[in-house]
Design an enzyme around this catalytic site. Structure first.
Site, PDB file in Angstrom:
ATOM      1  N   ARG A   1      14.675 -34.470 -56.009  1.00  0.00           N
ATOM      2  CA  ARG A   1      14.647 -33.331 -55.096  1.00  0.00           C
ATOM      3  C   ARG A   1      13.649 -33.582 -53.980  1.00  0.00           C
ATOM      4  NH1 ARG A   1      13.451 -27.598 -57.716  1.00  0.00           N
ATOM      5  NH2 ARG A   1      15.358 -28.149 -58.849  1.00  0.00           N
TER       6      ARG A   1
ATOM      7  N   THR B   1      12.867 -30.128 -48.319  1.00  0.00           N
ATOM      8  CA  THR B   1      14.116 -29.366 -48.230  1.00  0.00           C
ATOM      9  C   THR B   1      14.575 -28.826 -49.582  1.00  0.00           C
ATOM     10  OG1 THR B   1      15.528 -31.300 -48.625  1.00  0.00           O
ATOM     11  CG2 THR B   1      14.844 -30.875 -46.349  1.00  0.00           C
TER      12      THR B   1
ATOM     13  N   ASP C   1      10.848 -28.150 -68.733  1.00  0.00           N
ATOM     14  CA  ASP C   1      11.397 -29.352 -68.096  1.00  0.00           C
ATOM     15  C   ASP C   1      12.085 -30.209 -69.151  1.00  0.00           C
ATOM     16  OD1 ASP C   1      11.461 -32.202 -67.166  1.00  0.00           O
ATOM     17  OD2 ASP C   1      10.614 -31.295 -65.352  1.00  0.00           O
TER      18      ASP C   1
ATOM     19  N   ASP D   1      10.945 -33.975 -69.359  1.00  0.00           N
ATOM     20  CA  ASP D   1       9.626 -34.150 -69.980  1.00  0.00           C
ATOM     21  C   ASP D   1       9.692 -33.951 -71.484  1.00  0.00           C
ATOM     22  OD1 ASP D   1       8.247 -34.801 -67.671  1.00  0.00           O
ATOM     23  OD2 ASP D   1       7.668 -32.736 -67.232  1.00  0.00           O
TER      24      ASP D   1
END
Length: 210
Positions: free
Chosen positions: A104, A108, A201, A204
């Protein structure tokens, strides 16, 4: 027209409750994500075409159904999608595995492709894109665009464990022909674009990097 399939099998929902728990160990989290992918892929492949053939049993000739038509490919979105691959391969050992790496952009917040490796005949296969979390929908939508535009794929499904309404809406808006399979649609995204209540996450927690 693609549909949203929310899979509510009791075994699936029980396993989902375990990986939502913040106290679940990395080992158990990783194993259960794989098990969930296995159960979900059973449903996601329910409409695969079959053909009738004859085989000889020890007693007589039997008419049986075998898979027909396109072969399959599973494409995990790196890195968390890797945690779902083993469970699918256990169910469909002949499946080919491709990879799409996206990150990502911090400015933006849109996905950028940094790695792609796919079977040469990917456009001739039934493609199952996998990623544990469907949050904003940006990565999934981008991966689907890439497979369609660059590789000519025409038969694509998306399988995620937990989705946010925002992610589902984006994928359905940009790719109304793609079926989406999830085990849960959660409440919303928070200000950091994490699914609430979600499970944190997924990458993770699968790889023990946090």
């Amino acid at each position: 027209m693609g549909e949203l399939h929310v899979l509510d099998h009791p075994l699936l929902q029980h396993k989902l409750s375990v990986i939502r728990d913040k106290n679940t160990s990395v080992k158990e989290f990783r194993e259960i994500v794989s098990e969930i992918a296995n159960l979900m892929s059973y449903e996601a492949t329910r409409d695969l075409p079959t053909e009738v053939v004859e085989v000889e049993t020890p007693i007589a000739v039997a008419k049986v159904r075998r898979l027909a038509g396109k072969k399959m490919a599973v494409v995990p979105i790196l890195r968390a999608g890797l945690g779902m691959v083993e469970g699918i391969v256990q169910l469909i050992p002949s499946v080919k595995v491709g990879h799409i790496g996206l990150y990502r952009d911090p400015e933006t917040l849109e996905p950028v492709t940094y790695y792609i490796k796919l079977p040469k005949d990917i456009n001739e296969r039934e493609v199952l894109i996998v990623d544990p979390m469907l949050a904003t929908g940006g990565s999934a939508a981008s991966a689907i665009h890439y497979l369609k535009d660059e590789y000519g794929c025409t038969s694509i499904k998306l399988m995620c464990i937990i989705a946010a309404p925002e992610g589902v809406e984006r994928v359905r808006r940009e790719h109304p022909d793609v079926d989406i399979y999830v085990a849960a649609v959660d409440e919303k995204l928070n200000e950091n674009k994490y699914i609430v209540p979600g499970l944190g996450d997924a990458g993770d927690r699968i790889f023990g990097t946090k």
